[in-house]
Design a protein around this motif. Structure first.
Motif, PDB file in Angstrom:
ATOM      1  N   GLY A   1      -3.772   1.717  10.447  1.00 57.87           N
ATOM      2  CA  GLY A   1      -4.187   3.098  10.231  1.00 57.87           C
ATOM      3  C   GLY A   1      -3.139   3.890   9.467  1.00 57.87           C
ATOM      4  O   GLY A   1      -3.451   4.680   8.577  1.00 57.87           O
ATOM      5  N   LYS A   2      -1.882   3.656   9.793  1.00 59.77           N
ATOM      6  CA  LYS A   2      -0.786   4.302   9.061  1.00 59.77           C
ATOM      7  C   LYS A   2      -0.768   3.810   7.615  1.00 59.77           C
ATOM      8  O   LYS A   2      -0.615   4.595   6.685  1.00 59.77           O
ATOM      9  N   SER A   3      -0.954   2.521   7.409  1.00 54.06           N
ATOM     10  CA  SER A   3      -0.904   1.941   6.067  1.00 54.06           C
ATOM     11  C   SER A   3      -1.977   2.495   5.135  1.00 54.06           C
ATOM     12  O   SER A   3      -1.733   2.664   3.948  1.00 54.06           O
ATOM     13  N   VAL A   4      -3.163   2.769   5.659  1.00 45.99           N
ATOM     14  CA  VAL A   4      -4.242   3.284   4.804  1.00 45.99           C
ATOM     15  C   VAL A   4      -4.264   4.807   4.746  1.00 45.99           C
ATOM     16  O   VAL A   4      -5.054   5.387   4.016  1.00 45.99           O
ATOM     17  N   GLY A   5      -3.400   5.473   5.533  1.00 46.36           N
ATOM     18  CA  GLY A   5      -3.280   6.916   5.460  1.00 46.36           C
ATOM     19  C   GLY A   5      -4.033   7.703   6.508  1.00 46.36           C
ATOM     20  O   GLY A   5      -4.147   8.920   6.397  1.00 46.36           O
ATOM     21  N   LEU A   6      -4.543   7.051   7.545  1.00 44.44           N
ATOM     22  CA  LEU A   6      -5.274   7.797   8.574  1.00 44.44           C
ATOM     23  C   LEU A   6      -4.363   8.729   9.359  1.00 44.44           C
ATOM     24  O   LEU A   6      -4.772   9.794   9.799  1.00 44.44           O
ATOM     25  N   TRP A   7      -3.122   8.317   9.585  1.00 49.50           N
ATOM     26  CA  TRP A   7      -2.135   9.175  10.250  1.00 49.50           C
ATOM     27  C   TRP A   7      -0.791   8.965   9.592  1.00 49.50           C
ATOM     28  O   TRP A   7      -0.523   7.930   8.986  1.00 49.50           O
ATOM     29  N   TYR A   8       0.051   9.990   9.711  1.00 48.78           N
ATOM     30  CA  TYR A   8       1.351   9.971   9.049  1.00 48.78           C
ATOM     31  C   TYR A   8       2.248   8.886   9.626  1.00 48.78           C
ATOM     32  O   TYR A   8       2.946   8.188   8.903  1.00 48.78           O
ATOM     33  N   ASP A   9       2.236   8.742  10.939  1.00 54.43           N
ATOM     34  CA  ASP A   9       3.045   7.730  11.607  1.00 54.43           C
ATOM     35  C   ASP A   9       2.355   7.407  12.926  1.00 54.43           C
ATOM     36  O   ASP A   9       1.602   8.226  13.453  1.00 54.43           O
ATOM     37  N   ASP A  10       2.588   6.229  13.461  1.00 56.10           N
ATOM     38  CA  ASP A  10       1.934   5.850  14.721  1.00 56.10           C
ATOM     39  C   ASP A  10       2.824   6.103  15.930  1.00 56.10           C
ATOM     40  O   ASP A  10       2.561   5.620  17.016  1.00 56.10           O
ATOM     41  N   SER A  11       3.856   6.915  15.744  1.00 55.57           N
ATOM     42  CA  SER A  11       4.736   7.255  16.865  1.00 55.57           C
ATOM     43  C   SER A  11       4.130   8.384  17.682  1.00 55.57           C
ATOM     44  O   SER A  11       3.259   9.114  17.202  1.00 55.57           O
ATOM     45  N   PRO A  12       4.589   8.571  18.923  1.00 57.54           N
ATOM     46  CA  PRO A  12       4.069   9.656  19.775  1.00 57.54           C
ATOM     47  C   PRO A  12       4.287  11.052  19.188  1.00 57.54           C
ATOM     48  O   PRO A  12       3.661  12.005  19.613  1.00 57.54           O
ATOM     49  N   LYS A  13       5.168  11.169  18.215  1.00 59.79           N
ATOM     50  CA  LYS A  13       5.367  12.461  17.555  1.00 59.79           C
ATOM     51  C   LYS A  13       4.146  12.849  16.718  1.00 59.79           C
ATOM     52  O   LYS A  13       3.898  14.026  16.488  1.00 59.79           O
ATOM     53  N   TRP A  14       3.374  11.855  16.260  1.00 56.13           N
ATOM     54  CA  TRP A  14       2.269  12.116  15.341  1.00 56.13           C
ATOM     55  C   TRP A  14       0.891  11.818  15.915  1.00 56.13           C
ATOM     56  O   TRP A  14      -0.095  12.419  15.482  1.00 56.13           O
TER      57      TRP A  14
ATOM     58  N   LEU B   1       0.831  -1.186   0.000  1.00 53.92           N
ATOM     59  CA  LEU B   1       0.000   0.000   0.000  1.00 53.92           C
ATOM     60  C   LEU B   1       0.870   1.243   0.000  1.00 53.92           C
ATOM     61  O   LEU B   1       1.885   1.283   0.673  1.00 53.92           O
ATOM     62  N   GLN B   2       0.460   2.236  -0.736  1.00 57.14           N
ATOM     63  CA  GLN B   2       1.191   3.501  -0.750  1.00 57.14           C
ATOM     64  C   GLN B   2       0.418   4.505   0.084  1.00 57.14           C
ATOM     65  O   GLN B   2      -0.726   4.834  -0.222  1.00 57.14           O
ATOM     66  N   GLN B   3       1.042   4.961   1.132  1.00 60.11           N
ATOM     67  CA  GLN B   3       0.383   5.827   2.102  1.00 60.11           C
ATOM     68  C   GLN B   3       0.052   7.185   1.503  1.00 60.11           C
ATOM     69  O   GLN B   3       0.829   7.773   0.772  1.00 60.11           O
ATOM     70  N   GLY B   4      -1.136   7.698   1.852  1.00 62.76           N
ATOM     71  CA  GLY B   4      -1.462   9.076   1.595  1.00 62.76           C
ATOM     72  C   GLY B   4      -1.889   9.423   0.188  1.00 62.76           C
ATOM     73  O   GLY B   4      -1.772  10.559  -0.225  1.00 62.76           O
ATOM     74  N   ARG B   5      -2.376   8.489  -0.567  1.00 62.44           N
ATOM     75  CA  ARG B   5      -2.843   8.783  -1.919  1.00 62.44           C
ATOM     76  C   ARG B   5      -4.290   8.343  -2.034  1.00 62.44           C
ATOM     77  O   ARG B   5      -4.586   7.258  -2.491  1.00 62.44           O
ATOM     78  N   GLY B   6      -5.188   9.194  -1.593  1.00 59.96           N
ATOM     79  CA  GLY B   6      -6.591   8.826  -1.634  1.00 59.96           C
ATOM     80  C   GLY B   6      -7.482   9.994  -1.317  1.00 59.96           C
ATOM     81  O   GLY B   6      -7.088  11.151  -1.451  1.00 59.96           O
ATOM     82  N   LYS B   7      -8.686   9.677  -0.871  1.00 63.26           N
ATOM     83  CA  LYS B   7      -9.652  10.745  -0.627  1.00 63.26           C
ATOM     84  C   LYS B   7      -9.335  11.509   0.648  1.00 63.26           C
ATOM     85  O   LYS B   7      -8.700  10.990   1.561  1.00 63.26           O
ATOM     86  N   ILE B   8      -9.803  12.740   0.693  1.00 60.17           N
ATOM     87  CA  ILE B   8      -9.567  13.615   1.840  1.00 60.17           C
ATOM     88  C   ILE B   8     -10.723  13.460   2.821  1.00 60.17           C
ATOM     89  O   ILE B   8     -11.890  13.500   2.433  1.00 60.17           O
ATOM     90  N   LEU B   9     -10.392  13.254   4.089  1.00 63.43           N
ATOM     91  CA  LEU B   9     -11.399  13.079   5.134  1.00 63.43           C
ATOM     92  C   LEU B   9     -11.600  14.375   5.898  1.00 63.43           C
ATOM     93  O   LEU B   9     -10.717  15.221   5.961  1.00 63.43           O
ATOM     94  N   LYS B  10     -12.762  14.516   6.504  1.00 61.19           N
ATOM     95  CA  LYS B  10     -13.058  15.667   7.353  1.00 61.19           C
ATOM     96  C   LYS B  10     -12.972  15.222   8.809  1.00 61.19           C
ATOM     97  O   LYS B  10     -13.428  14.147   9.161  1.00 61.19           O
TER      98      LYS B  10
ATOM     99  N   LYS C   1      -3.430  -7.342   8.565  1.00 56.95           N
ATOM    100  CA  LYS C   1      -4.078  -7.501   7.258  1.00 56.95           C
ATOM    101  C   LYS C   1      -5.599  -7.360   7.377  1.00 56.95           C
ATOM    102  O   LYS C   1      -6.242  -6.730   6.542  1.00 56.95           O
ATOM    103  N   GLN C   2      -6.168  -7.961   8.416  1.00 55.75           N
ATOM    104  CA  GLN C   2      -7.611  -7.888   8.641  1.00 55.75           C
ATOM    105  C   GLN C   2      -8.043  -6.436   8.884  1.00 55.75           C
ATOM    106  O   GLN C   2      -9.057  -5.982   8.354  1.00 55.75           O
ATOM    107  N   PHE C   3      -7.264  -5.691   9.662  1.00 59.29           N
ATOM    108  CA  PHE C   3      -7.591  -4.286   9.925  1.00 59.29           C
ATOM    109  C   PHE C   3      -7.449  -3.436   8.668  1.00 59.29           C
ATOM    110  O   PHE C   3      -8.269  -2.550   8.422  1.00 59.29           O
ATOM    111  N   ILE C   4      -6.415  -3.669   7.863  1.00 59.40           N
ATOM    112  CA  ILE C   4      -6.245  -2.916   6.612  1.00 59.40           C
ATOM    113  C   ILE C   4      -7.438  -3.158   5.703  1.00 59.40           C
ATOM    114  O   ILE C   4      -7.998  -2.217   5.132  1.00 59.40           O
TER     115      ILE C   4
END
Length: 134
Positions: free
Chosen positions: A94-107, A1-10, A41-44
């Motif tokens: 969530g990171k894989s589908v683009g919900l957040w940039y990274d799952d680290s505490p920085k993000w 999966l390529q992160q961040g190439r899809g529809k924009i969420l509100k 895989k199931q979550f993605i």
């Protein structure tokens, strides 16, 4: 999966996944690594189905609440089981589908809850995402 190439969420955003979280106790023993990979895989698959594909990744700090909604006959877990079970694979998905940039505490700042009032026939997972603090 390529992160961040899809529809924009509100935001704020609430997602109901037809997948029940599993306890950290389900991830012990010889097959634990395989179980974790399958859970991700199931979550993605569930996320891309519910969201209609990949989403445009926000580059902002997010507050994320993961809620286990208990189905009939299910019992509450202690807090360690919530944070250490499927929640880790759900954050990776969530990171894989683009919900957040990274799952680290920085993000993201994550918190975990359980709801037992509704008691649907089958439990599910609720994800709430917002840009402002709780």
């Amino acid at each position: 999966l390529q992160q961040g190439r899809g529809k924009i969420l509100k935001y704020p955003l609430e997602i109901k996944l037809p997948v029940e979280l599993r306890s950290k106790n389900d991830f012990t023993g010889n097959g634990a690594r395989w179980i974790r990979a399958e859970a991700k895989k199931q979550f993605i698959l569930a996320l891309t189905t519910v969201l209609g594909g990949l989403v445009d990744t926000p580059h902002e700090f997010q507050y994320v609440t993961f809620t286990r909604v208990l189905g009939k006959g299910k019992k509450l877990w202690d807090d360690g089981n919530m944070a250490g079970g499927d929640s880790i694979q759900l954050q990776d998905a969530g990171k894989s589908v683009g919900l957040w940039y990274d799952d680290s505490p920085k993000w993201i700042k994550a918190r975990y809850h359980q709801e037992w009032n509704e008691r649907p026939e089958v439990g599910y997972t609720k994800i709430q995402i917002q840009m402002e603090s709780w």
